[in-house]
Design a protein around this motif. Structure first.
Motif, short mmCIF file in Angstrom:
data_model
loop_
_atom_site.label_atom_id
_atom_site.label_comp_id
_atom_site.label_asym_id
_atom_site.label_seq_id
_atom_site.Cartn_x
_atom_site.Cartn_y
_atom_site.Cartn_z
N TRP A 135 0.82 -1.21 0.00
CA TRP A 135 0.00 0.00 0.00
C TRP A 135 0.85 1.26 0.00
O TRP A 135 0.49 2.26 -0.62
N GLN A 136 2.00 1.22 0.65
CA GLN A 136 2.90 2.38 0.61
C GLN A 136 3.48 2.54 -0.80
O GLN A 136 3.63 3.66 -1.29
N ALA A 137 3.78 1.44 -1.47
CA ALA A 137 4.27 1.51 -2.85
C ALA A 137 3.19 2.06 -3.78
O ALA A 137 3.49 2.85 -4.68
N PHE A 138 1.95 1.63 -3.57
CA PHE A 138 0.85 2.13 -4.40
C PHE A 138 0.74 3.66 -4.33
O PHE A 138 0.25 4.28 -5.26
N GLU A 139 1.18 4.25 -3.24
CA GLU A 139 1.12 5.71 -3.13
C GLU A 139 2.05 6.38 -4.14
O GLU A 139 1.90 7.56 -4.44
N PHE A 140 3.01 5.61 -4.68
CA PHE A 140 3.90 6.12 -5.73
C PHE A 140 3.47 5.63 -7.12
O PHE A 140 3.72 6.30 -8.11
N THR A 141 2.86 4.47 -7.18
CA THR A 141 2.58 3.85 -8.48
C THR A 141 1.12 3.94 -8.93
O THR A 141 0.85 3.85 -10.13
N ASP A 142 0.19 4.07 -8.01
CA ASP A 142 -1.23 3.96 -8.36
C ASP A 142 -2.08 5.08 -7.79
O ASP A 142 -3.15 4.84 -7.23
N ILE A 143 -1.60 6.30 -7.96
CA ILE A 143 -2.32 7.48 -7.49
C ILE A 143 -2.57 8.38 -8.70
O ILE A 143 -1.74 8.50 -9.58
N ARG A 144 -3.73 8.99 -8.73
CA ARG A 144 -4.00 10.02 -9.73
C ARG A 144 -4.64 11.21 -9.01
O ARG A 144 -5.25 11.05 -7.95
N MET A 145 -4.46 12.35 -9.59
CA MET A 145 -5.02 13.57 -9.01
C MET A 145 -6.40 13.83 -9.60
O MET A 145 -6.58 13.86 -10.81
N ILE A 146 -7.37 13.99 -8.73
CA ILE A 146 -8.75 14.31 -9.11
C ILE A 146 -9.11 15.61 -8.40
O ILE A 146 -9.22 15.63 -7.17
N GLN A 147 -9.25 16.68 -9.14
CA GLN A 147 -9.59 18.00 -8.59
C GLN A 147 -8.70 18.35 -7.40
O GLN A 147 -9.17 18.77 -6.35
N GLY A 148 -7.40 18.14 -7.58
CA GLY A 148 -6.42 18.51 -6.57
C GLY A 148 -6.29 17.54 -5.39
O GLY A 148 -5.56 17.82 -4.46
N ARG A 149 -7.00 16.43 -5.45
CA ARG A 149 -6.93 15.44 -4.37
C ARG A 149 -6.38 14.13 -4.91
O ARG A 149 -6.68 13.73 -6.04
N LYS A 150 -5.59 13.44 -4.09
CA LYS A 150 -5.03 12.15 -4.48
C LYS A 150 -6.08 11.06 -4.33
O LYS A 150 -6.71 10.92 -3.28
N ALA A 151 -6.27 10.29 -5.41
CA ALA A 151 -7.21 9.16 -5.40
C ALA A 151 -6.47 7.91 -5.85
O ALA A 151 -5.53 7.98 -6.66
N TRP A 152 -6.89 6.78 -5.33
CA TRP A 152 -6.30 5.51 -5.76
C TRP A 152 -6.70 5.25 -7.20
O TRP A 152 -7.85 5.44 -7.58
N TRP A 153 -5.75 4.78 -8.01
CA TRP A 153 -6.03 4.40 -9.39
C TRP A 153 -6.60 2.99 -9.36
O TRP A 153 -5.93 2.04 -8.99
N ASP A 154 -7.83 2.85 -9.74
CA ASP A 154 -8.54 1.57 -9.67
C ASP A 154 -8.98 1.17 -11.06
O ASP A 154 -9.87 1.80 -11.63
#
Length: 180
Positions: free
Chosen positions: A25-44
């Motif tokens: 989950w800590q790695a996903f914070e670098f690999t699977d995040i996208r910005m949605i209206q200035g907020r970090k969201a998980w890339w699903d």
């Protein structure tokens, strides 16, 4: 045909979540995040439901693109089990519906449709005899194809339990219908 070995400098990230160590989950914070209206969201790649990082990941699972039950999971190969290349944050409902069904094209009425992925009876020529297949959204089919080719190439020495998509240790490991 040349076998590919896992490089000696390969770094495995421990599976799960941890407060004191760097894990999936800590790695996903670098690999699977996208910005949605200035907020970090998980890339699903399994649903259109937005889950913002600040609210945690309780509604998400860690999904193995290539089902870990096909090779015995962590006991079959800890390296494959923890390999971040084919792990994704996923909506828990979609992950449960996907189960260990092979990837393919759904024909007819899907048993599961969340607007992004389909689960259902395979179209003619798909599924390798499985009663259901998992069909990702068109925009992610290439991502899943790369993950499948990667896993069966890097971990070709595994004993595969799935006869739907895989052949035992015979290059290219994927069944002909799956390659197509």
């Amino acid at each position: 045909v040349r076998k590919v070995a896992i490089p000696e400098d390969f770094v495995s990230v421990a599976y799960g979540d941890g407060n004191t160590s760097f894990k999936t989950w800590q790695a996903f914070e670098f690999t699977d995040i996208r910005m949605i209206q200035g907020r970090k969201a998980w890339w699903d790649m399994y649903s259109n439901k937005l889950v913002y990082v600040e609210s945690g990941h309780n509604s998400l699972n860690i999904e193995h693109s290539v089902a870990n039950s096909w090779w015995g999971g962590k006991e079959g190969s800890e390296a494959a089990y923890q390999d971040l290349f084919h792990l994704n944050p996923s909506n828990s409902d979609a992950n449960n519906a996907k189960s260990n069904n092979p990837i393919g094209i759904v024909g007819g009425n899907p048993a599961f449709d969340n607007g992004l992925v389909l689960i259902g009876a395979p179209a003619a020529g798909y599924g390798g005899g499985a009663s259901k297949v998992f069909e990702p959204a068109d925009e992610y089919k290439g991502d899943f194809a790369r993950a499948y080719f990667y896993v069966v190439t890097c971990y070709q020495n595994l004993t595969w339990n799935s006869t739907w998509m895989l052949q035992q240790n015979t290059y290219p490991t994927l069944a002909p219908w799956a390659v197509d």
